[in-house]
Write a protein that holds these residues in place. Structure first.
Motif, short mmCIF file in Angstrom:
data_model
loop_
_atom_site.label_atom_id
_atom_site.label_comp_id
_atom_site.label_asym_id
_atom_site.label_seq_id
_atom_site.Cartn_x
_atom_site.Cartn_y
_atom_site.Cartn_z
N GLU A 12 0.82 -1.21 0.00
CA GLU A 12 0.00 0.00 0.00
C GLU A 12 0.86 1.25 0.00
OE1 GLU A 12 -2.75 -0.11 3.21
OE2 GLU A 12 -3.83 -1.88 2.46
N GLN A 13 2.07 1.15 0.56
CA GLN A 13 3.00 2.27 0.58
C GLN A 13 4.41 1.72 0.64
OE1 GLN A 13 1.78 4.32 4.15
NE2 GLN A 13 3.14 3.12 5.46
N ILE A 14 5.39 2.56 0.37
CA ILE A 14 6.79 2.17 0.45
C ILE A 14 7.32 2.58 1.81
CG2 ILE A 14 9.09 2.48 -0.55
CD1 ILE A 14 7.70 3.10 -3.22
N ASN A 15 7.73 1.63 2.61
CA ASN A 15 8.14 1.89 3.98
C ASN A 15 9.65 1.99 4.10
OD1 ASN A 15 5.53 1.85 5.22
ND2 ASN A 15 5.53 -0.39 5.00
N VAL A 16 10.12 3.09 4.69
CA VAL A 16 11.53 3.27 5.05
C VAL A 16 11.63 2.99 6.54
CG1 VAL A 16 13.47 4.87 5.10
CG2 VAL A 16 11.80 5.00 3.23
N GLN A 17 12.30 1.90 6.91
CA GLN A 17 12.27 1.46 8.31
C GLN A 17 13.01 2.41 9.25
OE1 GLN A 17 10.45 -1.06 9.44
NE2 GLN A 17 9.73 -1.43 7.35
N GLY A 18 14.06 3.06 8.81
CA GLY A 18 14.81 3.99 9.66
C GLY A 18 14.41 5.42 9.38
N ASP A 19 15.40 6.32 9.50
CA ASP A 19 15.11 7.73 9.23
C ASP A 19 15.43 8.14 7.81
OD1 ASP A 19 17.87 7.97 9.14
OD2 ASP A 19 18.04 9.20 10.94
N GLY A 20 15.96 7.20 7.02
CA GLY A 20 16.22 7.47 5.61
C GLY A 20 17.50 8.20 5.32
#
Length: 351
Positions: free
Chosen positions: A236-244
């Motif tokens: 449903e969305q692209i998840n960045v697990q950290g702060d990017g």
């Protein structure tokens, strides 16, 4: 894992064809090559390149060490019944040495999964004891030249003032941390290669590999770029697990294979070469690039709050001066790499 479908194999073949002639690989003609790590991501691309060379009349014999050759061949049927290819079954630590001669050695066997990193003692032993066994093969089977596939992890944390880690850096990982087992193991591997050359005259060189992308890289492992492609295609969305904020770069698998094969034959003995792309971008920028290329309009969610500009940015980006001097370059753009990766996995999912 399911068997590769013909459209997936076609993507691999087309990718190799696009870069195979960027460098002159005629020096491989008539050579007998022993490969470890030949059935993972690196191996898939190396064998695809060797298959193309043999099809084009550059005969290279390859023998691959694998714990389960049948499993690999069932997954990758394009390598079945190839007269230039055979396998030795065994573990890198204690496989039976073949009773025949080889000219070249490409040692790339290392487990890099999260499970492997969770057991640093076993990981270290795999690298060091595996290298010891492989170098025994080099001595007993007449190898004259060996490429040891190392890692940018040997440098430890990249200093914050360096945008690119240079080939000649003397930086090293912290030996007081168990998390350094992988990088320290690779440093020992490099030392063992140097001692082998001094003792026997067998030429060795080192490829310090960074981060890669392309077909064959799992979408459900610990690789951010694979996770982003998965999210772009199916989430449903692209998840960045950290702060990017961490900086990374990505070299396409086909480019990687041609670089390694060329270095094996033409690299300078006793030298190390950084292997990777020098186009650095943050993990957040990578997620946005994946979104723009594969799923325009899809939301990118950064799951941890980030400073506007981190005071100390985590970087893992190589300088590739030595590789460029050989003629190596990141020929396949990141955008093209993303498109080909997505198409590969989509073709594999179709019935």
């Amino acid at each position: 894992m399911s068997t590769l479908r013909p459209p997936q194999i076609a993507i691999l073949d087309a990718s190799i064809a696009a870069v195979l002639h960027r460098l002159d690989l005629q020096g491989l003609a008539g050579q007998r090559l022993f490969i470890t790590g030949g059935t993972g991501f690196f191996g898939l691309w190396l064998l695809s390149a060797l298959r193309a060379l043999n099809d084009e009349g550059v005969p290279v014999q390859a023998c691959v060490l694998s714990r389960d050759p049948d499993k690999f061949l069932s997954r990758h049927p394009q390598f079945r019944a190839q007269p230039w290819l055979d396998f030795v079954t065994g573990n890198v630590r204690d496989f039976a040495l073949p009773e025949r001669k080889f000219d070249l050695l490409l040692h790339a066997a290392t487990e890099t999964s999260m499970a492997a990193h969770a057991d640093p003692v076993n990981m270290f032993d795999d690298i060091v004891l595996g290298t010891r066994r492989v170098l025994q093969l080099a001595r007993s089977c007449g190898v004259r030249r060996a490429l040891l596939v190392s890692s940018g992890a040997v440098y430890g944390a990249q200093p914050p003032h360096l945008t690119h880690q240079p080939d000649d850096s003397q930086a090293a990982c912290n030996p007081l941390l168990p998390s350094s087992a992988y990088g320290e193991g690779k440093r020992v591997m490099e030392l063992m290669g140097a001692m082998l050359q001094r003792e026997t005259g067998i030429e060795f060189l080192v490829a310090r590999c960074f981060a890669f992308c392309g077909p064959g890289l799992p979408l459900d492992a610990h690789f951010a770029i694979g996770n982003f492609i998965r999210d772009a295609l199916y989430g449903e969305q692209i998840n960045v697990q950290g702060d990017g904020s961490p900086m990374r770069s990505y070299l396409y698998g086909a480019d990687l294979a041609v670089w390694l094969l060329y270095m094996l034959v033409n690299g300078r003995a006793g030298e190390s070469y950084n292997v990777g792309s020098d186009e650095g971008l943050s993990i957040k920028e990578l997620a946005l690039r994946v979104r723009d290329v594969l799923a325009p309009g899809k939301r990118v969610a950064v799951l941890q709050n980030a400073e506007a500009e981190p005071s100390v940015r985590n970087r893992y980006v190589p300088g590739i001066t030595r590789a460029r001097a050989l003629g190596c370059a990141p020929w396949t753009s990141l955008d093209e790499s993303l498109v080909l990766s997505a198409r590969y996995w989509q073709d594999g999912a179709r019935t």
